[in-house]
Motif scaffolding. Structure first.
Motif, PDB file in Angstrom:
ATOM      1  N   MET A 176      -2.400   6.269   5.293  1.00  0.00           N
ATOM      2  CA  MET A 176      -2.788   6.500   6.718  1.00  0.00           C
ATOM      3  C   MET A 176      -3.986   5.882   7.165  1.00  0.00           C
ATOM      4  O   MET A 176      -4.339   5.208   7.947  1.00  0.00           O
ATOM      5  CB  MET A 176      -2.541   7.855   7.250  1.00  0.00           C
ATOM      6  CG  MET A 176      -1.143   8.259   7.152  1.00  0.00           C
ATOM      7  SD  MET A 176      -0.093   7.111   7.814  1.00  0.00           S
ATOM      8  CE  MET A 176      -0.139   7.438   9.710  1.00  0.00           C
ATOM      9  N   ASN A 177      -4.994   6.148   6.134  1.00  0.00           N
ATOM     10  CA  ASN A 177      -6.384   5.642   6.466  1.00  0.00           C
ATOM     11  C   ASN A 177      -6.460   4.100   6.217  1.00  0.00           C
ATOM     12  O   ASN A 177      -6.856   3.552   7.125  1.00  0.00           O
ATOM     13  CB  ASN A 177      -7.258   6.218   5.222  1.00  0.00           C
ATOM     14  CG  ASN A 177      -7.525   7.612   5.484  1.00  0.00           C
ATOM     15  OD1 ASN A 177      -7.513   8.066   6.608  1.00  0.00           O
ATOM     16  ND2 ASN A 177      -8.161   8.389   4.493  1.00  0.00           N
ATOM     17  N   TRP A 178      -5.761   3.650   5.229  1.00  0.00           N
ATOM     18  CA  TRP A 178      -5.666   2.266   5.253  1.00  0.00           C
ATOM     19  C   TRP A 178      -4.751   1.416   6.440  1.00  0.00           C
ATOM     20  O   TRP A 178      -5.205   0.459   6.969  1.00  0.00           O
ATOM     21  CB  TRP A 178      -4.552   1.776   3.849  1.00  0.00           C
ATOM     22  CG  TRP A 178      -4.711   0.242   3.827  1.00  0.00           C
ATOM     23  CD1 TRP A 178      -5.328  -0.594   2.927  1.00  0.00           C
ATOM     24  CD2 TRP A 178      -3.687  -0.735   4.424  1.00  0.00           C
ATOM     25  NE1 TRP A 178      -5.133  -1.966   3.288  1.00  0.00           N
ATOM     26  CE2 TRP A 178      -4.002  -2.086   4.145  1.00  0.00           C
ATOM     27  CE3 TRP A 178      -2.489  -0.506   5.172  1.00  0.00           C
ATOM     28  CZ2 TRP A 178      -3.112  -3.208   4.446  1.00  0.00           C
ATOM     29  CZ3 TRP A 178      -1.919  -1.660   5.633  1.00  0.00           C
ATOM     30  CH2 TRP A 178      -2.137  -2.787   5.330  1.00  0.00           C
ATOM     31  N   VAL A 208      -5.833  -1.852  11.010  1.00  0.00           N
ATOM     32  CA  VAL A 208      -5.452  -2.085  12.247  1.00  0.00           C
ATOM     33  C   VAL A 208      -6.617  -2.451  13.121  1.00  0.00           C
ATOM     34  O   VAL A 208      -6.884  -3.527  13.850  1.00  0.00           O
ATOM     35  CB  VAL A 208      -4.831  -0.927  13.071  1.00  0.00           C
ATOM     36  CG1 VAL A 208      -4.827  -1.165  14.376  1.00  0.00           C
ATOM     37  CG2 VAL A 208      -3.329  -0.984  12.609  1.00  0.00           C
ATOM     38  N   VAL A 209      -7.986  -1.708  12.762  1.00  0.00           N
ATOM     39  CA  VAL A 209      -9.047  -2.045  13.220  1.00  0.00           C
ATOM     40  C   VAL A 209      -9.669  -3.422  12.916  1.00  0.00           C
ATOM     41  O   VAL A 209     -10.081  -4.072  13.888  1.00  0.00           O
ATOM     42  CB  VAL A 209     -10.128  -0.877  12.940  1.00  0.00           C
ATOM     43  CG1 VAL A 209     -11.523  -1.115  13.473  1.00  0.00           C
ATOM     44  CG2 VAL A 209      -9.830   0.468  13.610  1.00  0.00           C
ATOM     45  N   VAL A 221       0.941  -1.064   0.093  1.00  0.00           N
ATOM     46  CA  VAL A 221      -0.047   0.126  -0.012  1.00  0.00           C
ATOM     47  C   VAL A 221       1.097   1.342   0.091  1.00  0.00           C
ATOM     48  O   VAL A 221       0.841   2.437  -0.574  1.00  0.00           O
ATOM     49  CB  VAL A 221      -0.966  -0.060   1.166  1.00  0.00           C
ATOM     50  CG1 VAL A 221      -1.755   1.214   1.352  1.00  0.00           C
ATOM     51  CG2 VAL A 221      -2.039  -1.054   1.036  1.00  0.00           C
ATOM     52  N   GLU A 222       2.008   1.178   0.710  1.00  0.00           N
ATOM     53  CA  GLU A 222       3.078   2.443   0.703  1.00  0.00           C
ATOM     54  C   GLU A 222       3.531   2.646  -0.665  1.00  0.00           C
ATOM     55  O   GLU A 222       3.323   3.734  -1.068  1.00  0.00           O
ATOM     56  CB  GLU A 222       4.050   1.951   1.608  1.00  0.00           C
ATOM     57  CG  GLU A 222       5.181   3.102   1.800  1.00  0.00           C
ATOM     58  CD  GLU A 222       6.389   2.531   2.864  1.00  0.00           C
ATOM     59  OE1 GLU A 222       7.347   3.063   2.466  1.00  0.00           O
ATOM     60  OE2 GLU A 222       5.919   1.752   3.551  1.00  0.00           O
ATOM     61  N   ARG A 223       3.811   1.841  -1.423  1.00  0.00           N
ATOM     62  CA  ARG A 223       4.493   1.809  -2.762  1.00  0.00           C
ATOM     63  C   ARG A 223       3.452   2.465  -3.585  1.00  0.00           C
ATOM     64  O   ARG A 223       3.523   3.057  -4.313  1.00  0.00           O
ATOM     65  CB  ARG A 223       4.818   0.236  -3.279  1.00  0.00           C
ATOM     66  CG  ARG A 223       5.446   0.195  -4.605  1.00  0.00           C
ATOM     67  CD  ARG A 223       5.942  -1.239  -4.950  1.00  0.00           C
ATOM     68  NE  ARG A 223       4.612  -1.738  -5.406  1.00  0.00           N
ATOM     69  CZ  ARG A 223       3.706  -1.628  -6.496  1.00  0.00           C
ATOM     70  NH1 ARG A 223       4.355  -0.734  -7.499  1.00  0.00           N
ATOM     71  NH2 ARG A 223       2.763  -2.213  -6.776  1.00  0.00           N
ATOM     72  N   ILE A 224       1.969   1.763  -3.366  1.00  0.00           N
ATOM     73  CA  ILE A 224       1.149   2.306  -4.387  1.00  0.00           C
ATOM     74  C   ILE A 224       0.314   3.877  -4.026  1.00  0.00           C
ATOM     75  O   ILE A 224       0.215   4.723  -4.893  1.00  0.00           O
ATOM     76  CB  ILE A 224      -0.171   1.365  -4.440  1.00  0.00           C
ATOM     77  CG1 ILE A 224       0.204   0.142  -4.972  1.00  0.00           C
ATOM     78  CG2 ILE A 224      -1.230   1.969  -5.041  1.00  0.00           C
ATOM     79  CD1 ILE A 224      -0.761  -1.169  -4.827  1.00  0.00           C
ATOM     80  N   LYS A 225       0.412   3.986  -2.645  1.00  0.00           N
ATOM     81  CA  LYS A 225      -0.191   5.400  -2.302  1.00  0.00           C
ATOM     82  C   LYS A 225       0.836   6.332  -1.881  1.00  0.00           C
ATOM     83  O   LYS A 225       0.406   7.472  -1.769  1.00  0.00           O
ATOM     84  CB  LYS A 225      -1.160   5.082  -1.068  1.00  0.00           C
ATOM     85  CG  LYS A 225      -2.239   3.881  -1.253  1.00  0.00           C
ATOM     86  CD  LYS A 225      -3.224   4.389  -2.418  1.00  0.00           C
ATOM     87  CE  LYS A 225      -4.648   3.396  -2.357  1.00  0.00           C
ATOM     88  NZ  LYS A 225      -5.378   3.851  -3.427  1.00  0.00           N
ATOM     89  N   GLY A 226       1.863   5.889  -1.309  1.00  0.00           N
ATOM     90  CA  GLY A 226       2.867   6.646  -0.848  1.00  0.00           C
ATOM     91  C   GLY A 226       2.755   6.706   0.592  1.00  0.00           C
ATOM     92  O   GLY A 226       1.868   6.985   1.338  1.00  0.00           O
ATOM     93  N   HIS A 268       4.895   3.034  15.479  1.00  0.00           N
ATOM     94  CA  HIS A 268       6.164   2.945  14.886  1.00  0.00           C
ATOM     95  C   HIS A 268       6.040   3.797  13.491  1.00  0.00           C
ATOM     96  O   HIS A 268       6.922   4.623  13.037  1.00  0.00           O
ATOM     97  CB  HIS A 268       6.370   1.504  14.467  1.00  0.00           C
ATOM     98  CG  HIS A 268       7.622   1.445  13.893  1.00  0.00           C
ATOM     99  ND1 HIS A 268       8.880   1.783  14.198  1.00  0.00           N
ATOM    100  CD2 HIS A 268       7.819   0.812  12.486  1.00  0.00           C
ATOM    101  CE1 HIS A 268       9.682   1.422  13.274  1.00  0.00           C
ATOM    102  NE2 HIS A 268       9.318   1.032  12.138  1.00  0.00           N
ATOM    103  N   ILE A 269       4.986   3.445  12.664  1.00  0.00           N
ATOM    104  CA  ILE A 269       4.379   4.017  11.668  1.00  0.00           C
ATOM    105  C   ILE A 269       4.367   5.802  11.691  1.00  0.00           C
ATOM    106  O   ILE A 269       4.893   6.605  10.916  1.00  0.00           O
ATOM    107  CB  ILE A 269       3.439   3.464  10.776  1.00  0.00           C
ATOM    108  CG1 ILE A 269       3.738   2.199  10.477  1.00  0.00           C
ATOM    109  CG2 ILE A 269       2.874   4.293   9.517  1.00  0.00           C
ATOM    110  CD1 ILE A 269       2.541   1.211   9.937  1.00  0.00           C
ATOM    111  N   ASP A 270       3.601   6.084  12.874  1.00  0.00           N
ATOM    112  CA  ASP A 270       3.168   7.472  13.160  1.00  0.00           C
ATOM    113  C   ASP A 270       4.530   8.245  13.272  1.00  0.00           C
ATOM    114  O   ASP A 270       4.934   9.131  12.691  1.00  0.00           O
ATOM    115  CB  ASP A 270       2.460   7.289  14.043  1.00  0.00           C
ATOM    116  CG  ASP A 270       1.538   9.013  14.114  1.00  0.00           C
ATOM    117  OD1 ASP A 270       1.317   9.423  13.243  1.00  0.00           O
ATOM    118  OD2 ASP A 270       1.711   9.400  15.411  1.00  0.00           O
ATOM    119  N   ASP A 271       5.328   7.476  14.208  1.00  0.00           N
ATOM    120  CA  ASP A 271       6.665   8.105  14.527  1.00  0.00           C
ATOM    121  C   ASP A 271       7.432   8.482  13.144  1.00  0.00           C
ATOM    122  O   ASP A 271       8.202   9.548  13.019  1.00  0.00           O
ATOM    123  CB  ASP A 271       7.364   7.300  15.415  1.00  0.00           C
ATOM    124  CG  ASP A 271       6.877   7.333  16.901  1.00  0.00           C
ATOM    125  OD1 ASP A 271       6.039   8.353  17.090  1.00  0.00           O
ATOM    126  OD2 ASP A 271       7.204   6.728  17.742  1.00  0.00           O
TER     127      ASP A 271
END
Length: 78
Positions: free
Chosen positions: A34-36, A41-42, A22-27, A64-67
């Motif tokens: 971040m929405n994904w 997570v939910v 998802v990072e590769r596709i969305k950035g 970890h990702i947010d940081d």
């Protein structure tokens, strides 16, 4: 019901690989990415009936990702 740790950690490993895709596709750090992250997570927490251990592990991954996003200044309006 007892937590199946093996299944949970396999789901976590799969989630990490999915997040990279998802990072590769969305950035990295984009709203879509971040929405994904939040939605997935939910979903994992729901799958494991909001087990406290699962919540803590997923919160750690989210943090970890947010940081990392904050350190790179990605998505920041400042």
């Amino acid at each position: 019901m007892s937590l199946d740790y093996r299944a949970f950690y396999q789901d976590v490993a799969d989630w990490i690989y999915q997040s990279k895709e998802v990072e590769r596709i969305k950035g990295f750090g984009t709203d879509e990415y971040m929405n994904w992250i939040v939605q997935s997570v939910v979903q994992i927490c729901d799958k494991y009936h909001d087990d406290k251990f699962v919540q803590k592990q997923m919160r750690m991954l989210w943090q970890h990702i947010d940081d990392a996003v904050k350190m790179q200044g990605v998505g920041s309006d400042d």
